[in-house]
Design a protein around this motif. Structure first.
Motif, mmCIF file in Angstrom:
data_model
loop_
_atom_site.group_PDB
_atom_site.id
_atom_site.type_symbol
_atom_site.label_atom_id
_atom_site.label_comp_id
_atom_site.label_asym_id
_atom_site.label_seq_id
_atom_site.Cartn_x
_atom_site.Cartn_y
_atom_site.Cartn_z
ATOM 1 N N THR A 57 0.858 -1.184 0.000
ATOM 2 C CA THR A 57 0.000 0.000 0.000
ATOM 3 C C THR A 57 0.893 1.233 0.000
ATOM 4 O OG1 THR A 57 -0.142 0.260 2.413
ATOM 5 C CG2 THR A 57 -1.752 -1.222 1.356
ATOM 6 N N TRP A 58 0.391 2.309 -0.565
ATOM 7 C CA TRP A 58 1.180 3.547 -0.594
ATOM 8 C C TRP A 58 1.363 4.109 0.801
ATOM 9 C CZ3 TRP A 58 3.911 4.170 -4.714
ATOM 10 C CH2 TRP A 58 3.464 3.666 -5.942
ATOM 11 N N GLN A 59 0.341 3.971 1.646
ATOM 12 C CA GLN A 59 0.486 4.439 3.023
ATOM 13 C C GLN A 59 1.536 3.615 3.762
ATOM 14 O OE1 GLN A 59 -1.040 7.217 4.584
ATOM 15 N NE2 GLN A 59 0.626 6.726 5.989
ATOM 16 N N GLY A 60 1.544 2.310 3.523
ATOM 17 C CA GLY A 60 2.540 1.457 4.157
ATOM 18 C C GLY A 60 3.949 1.834 3.749
ATOM 19 N N LEU A 61 4.124 2.160 2.469
ATOM 20 C CA LEU A 61 5.451 2.567 2.011
ATOM 21 C C LEU A 61 5.856 3.897 2.629
ATOM 22 C CD1 LEU A 61 7.966 2.352 0.288
ATOM 23 C CD2 LEU A 61 6.663 3.288 -1.634
ATOM 24 N N MET A 62 4.940 4.868 2.677
ATOM 25 C CA MET A 62 5.283 6.153 3.303
ATOM 26 C C MET A 62 5.682 5.961 4.758
ATOM 27 S SD MET A 62 2.863 9.175 1.770
ATOM 28 C CE MET A 62 1.298 8.458 2.267
ATOM 29 N N ASP A 63 4.990 5.086 5.474
ATOM 30 C CA ASP A 63 5.353 4.801 6.864
ATOM 31 C C ASP A 63 6.762 4.215 6.948
ATOM 32 O OD1 ASP A 63 2.857 5.703 7.637
ATOM 33 O OD2 ASP A 63 1.999 3.692 7.873
ATOM 34 N N ALA A 64 7.088 3.332 5.991
ATOM 35 C CA ALA A 64 8.415 2.718 5.976
ATOM 36 C C ALA A 64 9.498 3.751 5.668
ATOM 37 C CB ALA A 64 8.457 1.589 4.946
ATOM 38 N N LEU A 65 9.221 4.665 4.769
ATOM 39 C CA LEU A 65 10.197 5.717 4.450
ATOM 40 C C LEU A 65 10.414 6.647 5.636
ATOM 41 C CD1 LEU A 65 9.141 6.647 0.787
ATOM 42 C CD2 LEU A 65 11.046 5.191 1.518
ATOM 43 N N ARG A 66 9.338 6.983 6.319
ATOM 44 C CA ARG A 66 9.487 7.813 7.521
ATOM 45 C C ARG A 66 10.347 7.094 8.561
ATOM 46 N NH1 ARG A 66 5.788 12.061 7.567
ATOM 47 N NH2 ARG A 66 3.988 11.820 6.182
ATOM 48 N N ALA A 67 10.075 5.817 8.769
ATOM 49 C CA ALA A 67 10.831 5.052 9.761
ATOM 50 C C ALA A 67 12.302 4.951 9.373
ATOM 51 C CB ALA A 67 10.219 3.659 9.913
ATOM 52 N N GLY A 68 12.576 4.749 8.085
ATOM 53 C CA GLY A 68 13.948 4.635 7.618
ATOM 54 C C GLY A 68 14.756 5.891 7.840
ATOM 55 N N HIS A 69 14.089 7.042 7.763
ATOM 56 C CA HIS A 69 14.791 8.316 7.944
ATOM 57 C C HIS A 69 14.946 8.705 9.413
ATOM 58 C CE1 HIS A 69 13.979 8.717 3.602
ATOM 59 N NE2 HIS A 69 15.081 9.444 3.624
ATOM 60 N N ARG A 70 14.405 7.891 10.307
ATOM 61 C CA ARG A 70 14.666 8.100 11.733
ATOM 62 C C ARG A 70 15.914 7.353 12.183
ATOM 63 N NH1 ARG A 70 8.789 7.939 12.146
ATOM 64 N NH2 ARG A 70 8.838 5.696 12.556
ATOM 65 N N LEU A 71 16.437 6.512 11.328
ATOM 66 C CA LEU A 71 17.639 5.730 11.634
ATOM 67 C C LEU A 71 18.892 6.509 11.225
ATOM 68 C CD1 LEU A 71 16.344 2.270 10.377
ATOM 69 C CD2 LEU A 71 16.632 3.001 12.757
ATOM 70 N N PRO A 72 20.079 6.002 11.572
ATOM 71 C CA PRO A 72 21.311 6.686 11.155
ATOM 72 C C PRO A 72 21.336 6.915 9.649
ATOM 73 C CG PRO A 72 21.815 4.975 12.754
ATOM 74 C CD PRO A 72 20.364 4.825 12.427
ATOM 75 N N LYS A 73 21.956 7.988 9.243
ATOM 76 C CA LYS A 73 21.985 8.365 7.835
ATOM 77 C C LYS A 73 22.641 7.285 6.981
ATOM 78 C CE LYS A 73 22.639 12.614 5.209
ATOM 79 N NZ LYS A 73 23.209 13.976 5.248
ATOM 80 N N ALA A 74 22.086 7.076 5.811
ATOM 81 C CA ALA A 74 22.561 6.012 4.927
ATOM 82 C C ALA A 74 23.942 6.328 4.352
ATOM 83 C CB ALA A 74 21.569 5.812 3.789
ATOM 84 N N GLU A 75 24.719 5.290 4.165
ATOM 85 C CA GLU A 75 25.927 5.360 3.351
ATOM 86 C C GLU A 75 25.526 4.937 1.946
ATOM 87 O OE1 GLU A 75 28.969 6.316 4.144
ATOM 88 O OE2 GLU A 75 28.579 6.655 6.274
ATOM 89 N N ILE A 76 25.888 5.737 0.940
ATOM 90 C CA ILE A 76 25.475 5.423 -0.425
ATOM 91 C C ILE A 76 26.657 5.564 -1.373
ATOM 92 C CG2 ILE A 76 23.063 6.071 -0.104
ATOM 93 C CD1 ILE A 76 23.676 8.769 -1.310
ATOM 94 N N GLY A 77 26.568 4.854 -2.510
ATOM 95 C CA GLY A 77 27.617 4.940 -3.520
ATOM 96 C C GLY A 77 27.158 4.334 -4.826
ATOM 97 N N ASP A 78 27.552 4.953 -5.933
ATOM 98 C CA ASP A 78 27.204 4.476 -7.267
ATOM 99 C C ASP A 78 28.466 4.073 -8.017
ATOM 100 O OD1 ASP A 78 24.650 5.228 -6.615
ATOM 101 O OD2 ASP A 78 24.529 6.893 -8.033
ATOM 102 N N THR A 79 28.348 3.067 -8.882
ATOM 103 C CA THR A 79 29.422 2.724 -9.806
ATOM 104 C C THR A 79 28.847 2.597 -11.206
ATOM 105 O OG1 THR A 79 29.159 0.323 -9.455
ATOM 106 C CG2 THR A 79 30.748 1.479 -8.063
ATOM 107 N N LEU A 80 29.631 3.008 -12.201
ATOM 108 C CA LEU A 80 29.210 2.957 -13.602
ATOM 109 C C LEU A 80 30.280 2.249 -14.424
ATOM 110 C CD1 LEU A 80 27.857 6.588 -13.959
ATOM 111 C CD2 LEU A 80 26.534 4.553 -14.519
ATOM 112 N N LEU A 81 29.849 1.317 -15.255
ATOM 113 C CA LEU A 81 30.732 0.639 -16.195
ATOM 114 C C LEU A 81 30.120 0.764 -17.584
ATOM 115 C CD1 LEU A 81 31.463 -2.662 -14.192
ATOM 116 C CD2 LEU A 81 32.877 -0.601 -14.301
ATOM 117 N N TYR A 82 30.987 0.837 -18.608
ATOM 118 C CA TYR A 82 30.504 1.065 -19.961
ATOM 119 C C TYR A 82 31.078 0.034 -20.930
ATOM 120 C CZ TYR A 82 29.471 5.632 -17.911
ATOM 121 O OH TYR A 82 29.013 6.638 -17.096
ATOM 122 N N ARG A 83 30.258 -0.320 -21.926
ATOM 123 C CA ARG A 83 30.710 -1.114 -23.068
ATOM 124 C C ARG A 83 30.019 -0.536 -24.302
ATOM 125 N NH1 ARG A 83 28.573 -7.078 -23.810
ATOM 126 N NH2 ARG A 83 26.725 -5.812 -24.289
#
Length: 305
Positions: free
Chosen positions: A15-41
């Motif tokens: 449900t969209w409400q369930g997802l919004m609740d999950a996003l709110r809860a996730g942002h109450r936790l320590p800040k995320a570590e994030i990183g992207d990698t790109l490879l090309y051919r």
């Protein structure tokens, strides 16, 4: 080792409400570590986006972007999301790429609207009749069930086909007129030059912009930036990365301090409308940490079905 392999069939348990609740809860936790990698051919690209949140776990979302696929009857982008345990790093699930992307993208915009749009919003304009536009119609329809929806697309036939799919949705033949008459404008296009003019904005509107994801892409012009109270889903994945925000900063139109909040400010109450007449603008940057939060929500919903 047993893992869950989760495909589109999981939507019946979300449900969209369930997802919004999950996003709110996730942002109450320590800040995320994030990183992207790109490879090309040649023209092909392998993009992997990783995120790790203490208390949630980690995820790697891989997108294989093959421009030649559509000519062979295959999707342009194929991939999957690997979800890993926070306790021991073990693989928990393999989740369908399109499922996560759909719910993450529209869910982020919906949470922004829940915080910033007027609760009495009655007319919602969707700009762009692609896959994201369809998910926005579903998401906004859940939060604003009594709203009147309009769809604008550069190709009229696509807008007409879109409107036929959803009761209570009309085609907007003229973009300026539709923007001026909407309470909420949500835009998901692939333009590089601005398609939305801030001079069209009206007091009290909420503007949700999704499509521009590269430094050379913008959906709104300078007037839109200067007339609006600006909020983003994440400062870390928009400032310095996305033209919608960074281009005005580089040219001195705004500063980083003009970004009033992101989702990590939810608990502090900073992501809010300051007056009924304020024009709020939300930039949905769609960082990897949102893929992780969404994937965990999907996994938890699937396991509790």
């Amino acid at each position: 080792m047993s893992i869950d392999i989760i495909g589109p069939e999981a939507e019946a348990h979300l449900t969209w409400q369930g997802l919004m609740d999950a996003l709110r809860a996730g942002h109450r936790l320590p800040k995320a570590e994030i990183g992207d990698t790109l490879l090309y051919r040649g023209d092909d690209t392998l993009l992997s986006r990783a995120a790790w949140i203490d208390g949630v776990g980690s995820a790697v979302k891989t997108a294989n972007i093959f421009p030649g696929n559509p000519g062979n009857g295959k999707p342009l982008i194929l991939g999957a999301v690997n979800v890993y345990s926070d306790e021991d790093g073990g693989l928990l699930a393999l989740v369908d790429f399109e499922l996560v992307t759909k719910w993450k993208t529209a869910g982020g915009s919906l949470l922004g609207a829940a915080q910033l749009a007027r609760k009495d919003s009655e007319t919602i304009l969707i700009v762009g009749a692609g896959a994201v536009g369809h998910s926005l119609r579903e998401a906004y329809g859940a939060l604003f069930p009594d709203a009147r929806f309009q769809i604008w697309n550069r190709t009229l036939a696509k807008a007409e086909a879109f409107a036929e799919e959803y009761p209570g949705t009309e085609v907007a033949p003229d973009l300026e007129t539709a923007v001026r008459g909407a309470d909420i404008v949500t835009s998901a296009t692939m333009v590089t030059d601005p398609i939305l003019n801030g001079d069209w904005f009206q007091p009290g509107q909420h503007i949700d912009i999704i499509g521009a994801y590269r430094p050379d892409m913008r959906e709104v012009n300078d007037a839109a930036i200067l007339r609006s109270a600006i909020h983003v889903d994440s400062r870390d994945t928009t400032i310095g990365h996305i033209g919608e925000i960074q281009d005005p900063i580089d040219r001195g139109l705004i500063t980083k301090e003009d970004i009033l909040s992101d989702f990590y400010d939810l608990e502090a109450g900073k992501m809010t409308r300051r007056s009924d007449g304020e024009i709020t603008l939300f930039k949905n940057g769609g960082g990897a940490h949102l893929d992780l939060m969404t994937s965990r929500y999907i996994l938890d919903a699937w396991q509790s079905r």
